[in-house]
Design a protein around this motif. Structure first.
Motif, short mmCIF file in Angstrom:
data_model
loop_
_atom_site.label_atom_id
_atom_site.label_comp_id
_atom_site.label_asym_id
_atom_site.label_seq_id
_atom_site.Cartn_x
_atom_site.Cartn_y
_atom_site.Cartn_z
N ASN A 395 17.16 59.12 9.82
CA ASN A 395 17.88 60.14 9.03
C ASN A 395 18.88 59.51 8.07
O ASN A 395 19.03 59.97 6.93
CB ASN A 395 18.59 61.12 9.97
CG ASN A 395 17.58 62.00 10.71
OD1 ASN A 395 16.54 62.36 10.17
ND2 ASN A 395 17.88 62.33 11.97
N ALA A 396 19.54 58.44 8.51
CA ALA A 396 20.49 57.75 7.63
C ALA A 396 19.76 57.10 6.45
O ALA A 396 20.24 57.13 5.31
CB ALA A 396 21.27 56.70 8.42
N GLN A 397 18.60 56.52 6.72
CA GLN A 397 17.82 55.88 5.64
C GLN A 397 17.26 56.92 4.67
O GLN A 397 17.22 56.69 3.47
CB GLN A 397 16.70 55.02 6.24
CG GLN A 397 17.15 53.70 6.81
CD GLN A 397 17.61 52.72 5.73
OE1 GLN A 397 17.81 53.04 4.58
NE2 GLN A 397 17.80 51.47 6.15
N LEU A 398 16.82 58.06 5.21
CA LEU A 398 16.32 59.12 4.32
C LEU A 398 17.43 59.62 3.40
O LEU A 398 17.22 59.88 2.22
CB LEU A 398 15.75 60.28 5.15
CG LEU A 398 14.42 60.01 5.86
CD1 LEU A 398 14.07 61.17 6.79
CD2 LEU A 398 13.28 59.76 4.86
N LYS A 399 18.64 59.70 3.96
CA LYS A 399 19.78 60.18 3.18
C LYS A 399 20.09 59.24 2.01
O LYS A 399 20.48 59.68 0.92
CB LYS A 399 21.00 60.28 4.11
CG LYS A 399 22.04 61.26 3.66
CD LYS A 399 23.05 61.48 4.79
CE LYS A 399 24.21 62.33 4.31
NZ LYS A 399 25.23 62.48 5.34
N ARG A 400 19.92 57.94 2.25
CA ARG A 400 20.22 56.95 1.21
C ARG A 400 18.97 56.53 0.45
O ARG A 400 18.98 55.57 -0.32
CB ARG A 400 20.94 55.74 1.81
CG ARG A 400 20.09 54.91 2.76
CD ARG A 400 20.93 53.98 3.62
NE ARG A 400 21.56 52.91 2.87
CZ ARG A 400 20.99 51.73 2.60
NH1 ARG A 400 19.75 51.47 3.02
NH2 ARG A 400 21.64 50.81 1.92
N ASN A 401 17.86 57.25 0.71
CA ASN A 401 16.56 56.96 0.09
C ASN A 401 16.13 55.51 0.35
O ASN A 401 15.59 54.82 -0.52
CB ASN A 401 16.60 57.24 -1.43
CG ASN A 401 15.18 57.37 -1.98
OD1 ASN A 401 14.26 57.72 -1.25
ND2 ASN A 401 15.01 57.04 -3.25
N GLY A 402 16.39 55.07 1.59
CA GLY A 402 16.03 53.71 1.97
C GLY A 402 14.70 53.64 2.69
O GLY A 402 13.94 54.61 2.75
N SER A 403 14.43 52.49 3.29
CA SER A 403 13.14 52.25 3.96
C SER A 403 13.05 52.99 5.29
O SER A 403 13.99 52.98 6.08
CB SER A 403 12.98 50.74 4.21
OG SER A 403 11.90 50.51 5.11
N VAL A 404 11.89 53.61 5.53
CA VAL A 404 11.59 54.16 6.86
C VAL A 404 10.24 53.65 7.35
O VAL A 404 9.67 54.18 8.30
CB VAL A 404 11.60 55.72 6.86
CG1 VAL A 404 13.00 56.25 6.65
CG2 VAL A 404 10.64 56.29 5.84
N GLU A 405 9.74 52.60 6.73
CA GLU A 405 8.40 52.09 7.04
C GLU A 405 8.28 51.63 8.50
O GLU A 405 7.30 51.93 9.19
CB GLU A 405 8.04 50.94 6.10
CG GLU A 405 6.64 50.40 6.32
CD GLU A 405 6.28 49.23 5.41
OE1 GLU A 405 5.10 48.87 5.35
OE2 GLU A 405 7.21 48.66 4.78
N PHE A 406 9.29 50.91 8.98
CA PHE A 406 9.19 50.34 10.32
C PHE A 406 9.37 51.42 11.40
O PHE A 406 8.60 51.48 12.35
CB PHE A 406 10.24 49.22 10.50
CG PHE A 406 9.98 48.05 9.60
CD1 PHE A 406 9.14 47.01 10.01
CD2 PHE A 406 10.52 48.00 8.33
CE1 PHE A 406 8.88 45.94 9.18
CE2 PHE A 406 10.26 46.93 7.48
CZ PHE A 406 9.43 45.90 7.90
N ALA A 407 10.38 52.27 11.22
CA ALA A 407 10.62 53.33 12.20
C ALA A 407 9.44 54.30 12.25
O ALA A 407 9.04 54.74 13.33
CB ALA A 407 11.91 54.07 11.88
N SER A 408 8.88 54.65 11.08
CA SER A 408 7.75 55.59 11.07
C SER A 408 6.54 54.97 11.77
O SER A 408 5.78 55.67 12.44
CB SER A 408 7.39 55.99 9.64
OG SER A 408 7.00 54.88 8.87
#
Length: 495
Positions: A395-408
């Motif tokens: 959620n923090a990465q989505l907020k900052r438009n960052g990477s979610v590749e590893f968590a996803s």
């Protein structure tokens, strides 16, 4: 070794000829702490710190009364009762040596299902200044879907109707605090020692939610007379195996039905907010601070999430222990990239902490080949762990438009794991309160991967994030097609 000796108070002097034992007079120790959930972690952590303190200080006010809350806890209660609260702590050092000592800080033990009133009275005792908890992430009865207390839980319904014979921590605390109020006694500190961000805030919020319905007249008294310090706890404590028990008997001749094994590393960071006094745990290595949050986020996002990453990926590959998983070159690189790219950028306020050194120490701890932390233990109750360890980073990465590749990728692996078989077709031992719904959604996800994200109590509104759903769906399809190891090797090589 010949002359095996059963661990109990009567034999303590003889055991002291073999390994380190308490030198303080246990019969003179008053119970100042009631601890609910006397499993391995508590006995390797808070009970250890308290034992250290009792060894080194003349203050005798801080003995622990261990409470076994659930029917499931019968075995640990009976063991402690037979052993007079004594047990052996076995520290598995990085070089393979074993440091053994007897812990004596648990001076009383109660079995809640057998005598709930006795537990309530003990919690309300004038000597008791602190009630501490290790009740697991799921024990706080928090629903991600509603963002609050789950009143539909049948055990909560039971407690609302049977106040003198409760089954949950909330029923017990409410009745004990009610007695304190009625008797004009001083307040108490309730301290969570579980892996939850803002564990003190969570404890207060969940308890007050329950009290508002069960005993509304108590709310304002709690607000004034009960403190809920946040804390961050850390010590890897795998489940005790039959081999650990027999090795202790062979090497030391000590017959202990349930010793505790742990790693050498330990950490306890505590908000200094104790309304009725506290032990000087800082004298034996604990750290008291004004704000625990940065330390919690670091630990939950790196250590606890790291465990889940290694557990889910390792179980699918076919590993049995965490050290096997992290010592796979590609899994280790994937975890390192996850920590560096997705977790580290959202951590702040960690004055005096060398994050690079901390992450290196985690890899070393995970890789301790003598700990043999079972992957099925780490993966147990993942439905309670993912919302606390991994999804805040997402959620923090989505907020900052960052990477979610590893968590996803890890969430996709969990969806496939929830089908109940590893990549070799062998059955997985899944221990989860939500096992049935996870399996049902995992089966549906074979047709449409995004259906797994519809478990709102776990994922909240994550299914509405196009960025996450796309990354997750791509990862899911790739794992099915190529397998975990090939996929993570490709992700690592693209960095």
């Amino acid at each position: 070794m010949e002359n095996n000796i059963k661990i109990n108070q009567k034999n303590l002097a003889e055991i002291a000829n073999r390994i380190t034992c308490p030198t303080y007079n246990r019969s003179a120790i008053k119970t100042g702490i009631v601890h609910v959930g006397i499993g391995g972690f508590h006995r390797a952590h808070e009970a250890f710190y308290t034992d250290e303190l009792l060894q080194n200080e003349s203050n005798t006010d801080w003995g622990i009364c261990g409470v076994a809350l659930l029917d499931f806890d019968t075995k640990i209660y009976n063991t402690l009762k037979e052993q007079d609260g004594l047990y052996t702590l076995i520290v598995k050092e990085l070089d393979g040596t074993l440091t053994k000592r007897v812990i004596g800080s648990i001076v009383e033990y109660l079995f809640a299902p057998e005598n709930p009133v006795k537990v309530i009275e003990k919690m309300a005792s004038t000597d008791v200044k602190i009630i501490t908890l290790t009740i697991t992430e799921g024990g706080y009865n928090y629903s991600e879907a509603i963002g609050g207390f789950d009143f539909d839980n049948p055990l909560i319904q039971h407690d609302l109707e049977n106040s003198q014979a409760p089954k949950t921590i909330f029923g017990y605390l409410t009745q004990a605090l009610k007695l304190r109020q009625e008797r004009g006694l001083q307040g108490v500190t309730i301290q969570s020692c579980d892996n939850i961000q803002g564990n003190g805030h969570m404890t207060k919020k969940m308890l007050l939610s329950y009290v508002q319905k069960a005993a509304p007249q108590l709310v304002s008294w709690i607000e004034k007379n009960v403190s809920f310090p946040n804390s961050m706890v850390d010590r890897i404590t795998p489940a005790t195996s039959p081999i650990d028990i027999s090795n202790l008997l062979k090497t030391s001749g000590i017959d202990d039905a349930w010793p505790v094994v742990c790693e050498p590393f330990k950490q306890w960071v505590i908000e200094d907010d104790f309304i009725a006094g506290r032990p000087a745990w800082e004298n034996v290595g604990a750290q008291f601070v004004e704000d625990v949050v940065p330390f919690e986020l670091m630990k939950l996002g790196l250590l606890n999430a790291g465990h889940s990453v290694l557990g889910i990926l390792g179980d699918l590959i076919g590993y049995a222990t965490i050290d096997e998983s992290v010592n796979n070159k590609e899994v280790r690189a994937f975890l390192t990239n996850y920590m560096n790219i997705e977790v580290t950028p959202i951590l702040e306020g960690l004055e005096g902490v060398d994050l690079d050194a901390y992450k290196q120490s985690l890899l070393q701890r995970f890789g301790n080949i003598y700990i043999k932390d079972q992957i099925d233990r780490i993966c147990s109750e993942s439905s309670a762990k993912f919302p606390i360890f991994i999804l805040p980073t997402v959620n923090a990465q989505l907020k900052r438009n960052g990477s979610v590749e590893f968590a996803s990728f890890v969430v996709a692996a969990w969806a496939i794991y929830s089908l109940g078989k590893n990549e070799n077709g062998q059955p997985l031992l899944i221990k989860d309160a939500m096992k049935a719904i996870l399996n049902e959604k995992a089966i549906a996800a074979q047709e449409n991967p995004a259906l797994f994200l519809e478990i709102a109590t776990v994922f909240g509104k994550l299914k509405d994030s196009e960025k996450f759903v796309n990354a997750y769906t791509k990862a899911y399809k790739n794992i099915v097609k190529y397998g975990v190891e090939k996929c993570i090797a490709d992700i690592n090589s693209a960095i």
